[in-house]
Enzyme design. Structure first.
Site, PDB file in Angstrom:
ATOM      1  CE1 TYR A   1      -3.826   2.362   0.605  1.00 42.22           C
ATOM      2  CE2 TYR A   1      -2.424   3.304   2.311  1.00 42.22           C
ATOM      3  CZ  TYR A   1      -3.540   3.377   1.502  1.00 42.22           C
ATOM      4  OH  TYR A   1      -4.372   4.472   1.584  1.00 42.22           O
TER       5      TYR A   1
ATOM      6  CB  ILE B   1     -10.621   9.809   5.716  1.00 37.53           C
ATOM      7  CG1 ILE B   1      -9.464  10.791   5.511  1.00 37.53           C
ATOM      8  CG2 ILE B   1     -11.951  10.413   5.289  1.00 37.53           C
ATOM      9  CD1 ILE B   1      -9.601  12.116   6.231  1.00 37.53           C
TER      10      ILE B   1
END
Length: 261
Positions: free
Chosen positions: A157, A190
């Site tokens: 990632y 988030i």
């Protein structure tokens, strides 16, 4: 100057939920015609319906951003509908599998890179020939791989997100003569369903032991940011208010990456 996107066409990949949905809704609220792309048709329809119910104009085009032909077809569908694209937001992404490097399989590595990095390339590759002066490209990267490296096991990632930043800065120079701006947003934690979709394997063995003060996000005492906050930044970067900003990474994380870097 008021932040408005009147008359502009915005294309948001990964636009069915989370950050992408937030960007789509706010772009429409600020006057843009909005196209959303994702793999699942029903949530895309819901975003379009929400925009239309609020008086906006929207469409969807289903696609897997890691497949070149599907992305090209999305671009053609948008051009057929509106004849132009002014904002390209490469938001589609996956957390993929987080695991020790000797346990992460080549297929798991490739899958993450294919969506996050190759998907960003294909989104921009197929849309750039149709962009004109004043267009804006916004790449949604992450604090991981750009300013934060403490999430153990997130090597695929983080590598994909670091690649997005380098890619965006390369393109900022390449496309500057054509008056096309390219910026990179790096969100921290988030509120989104992506966290539940992350595959985590044997991370305890490689976890760095750290004691944090109250919460890992200093500005909010640990509370995550919202998709709407990222959307506000994206709409600003797409607007004429940001006409001299390009090649810039912007971290939107409440100082999380400074604490966890």
């Amino acid at each position: 100057m008021q932040v408005r996107l009147d008359g502009k066409v915005a294309w948001i990949t990964g636009g069915s939920e989370g950050i992408g949905r937030g960007i789509a809704l706010l772009a429409a609220k600020n006057g843009a015609k909005v196209a959303v792309t994702g793999r699942d048709e029903e949530p895309l329809r819901q975003v379009v319906a929400e925009i239309e119910q609020a008086g906006g104009e929207a469409m969807f085009a289903s696609a897997d951003v890691s497949h070149s032909q599907e992305v090209a077809q999305c671009v053609q569908a948008i051009l057929k509908r509106w004849g132009r694209i002014d904002l390209v937001c490469a938001n589609a992404g996956t957390n993929g599998t987080w695991a020790p490097v000797d346990e992460l399989t080549p297929d798991e590595w490739s899958s993450t890179i294919a969506v996050n990095l190759t998907g960003t390339f294909l989104t921009i590759h197929h849309s750039v020939p149709h962009l004109t002066a004043g267009a804006s490209i916004v790449i949604i990267s992450s604090v991981n791989g750009t300013r934060m490296f403490s999430n153990s096991g997130a090597s695929a990632y983080a590598a994909s997100k670091a690649g997005q930043l380098a890619f965006g800065q390369m393109l900022a120079l390449e496309l500057a003569p054509r008056k096309i701006r390219v910026n990179v947003i790096c969100p921290g934690a988030i509120e989104s369903n992506i966290h539940e979709k992350t595959e985590r394997e044997d991370l305890d063995s490689i976890q760095t032991q750290v004691e944090f003060p109250e919460g890992k996000i200093p500005l909010t005492d640990g509370q995550m940011g919202t998709p709407e906050q990222v959307a506000q930044l994206t709409v600003f970067l797409a607007s004429d208010c940001a006409s001299h900003i390009t090649g810039t990474p912007i971290w939107i994380d409440g100082a999380q990456s400074l604490l966890q870097g």
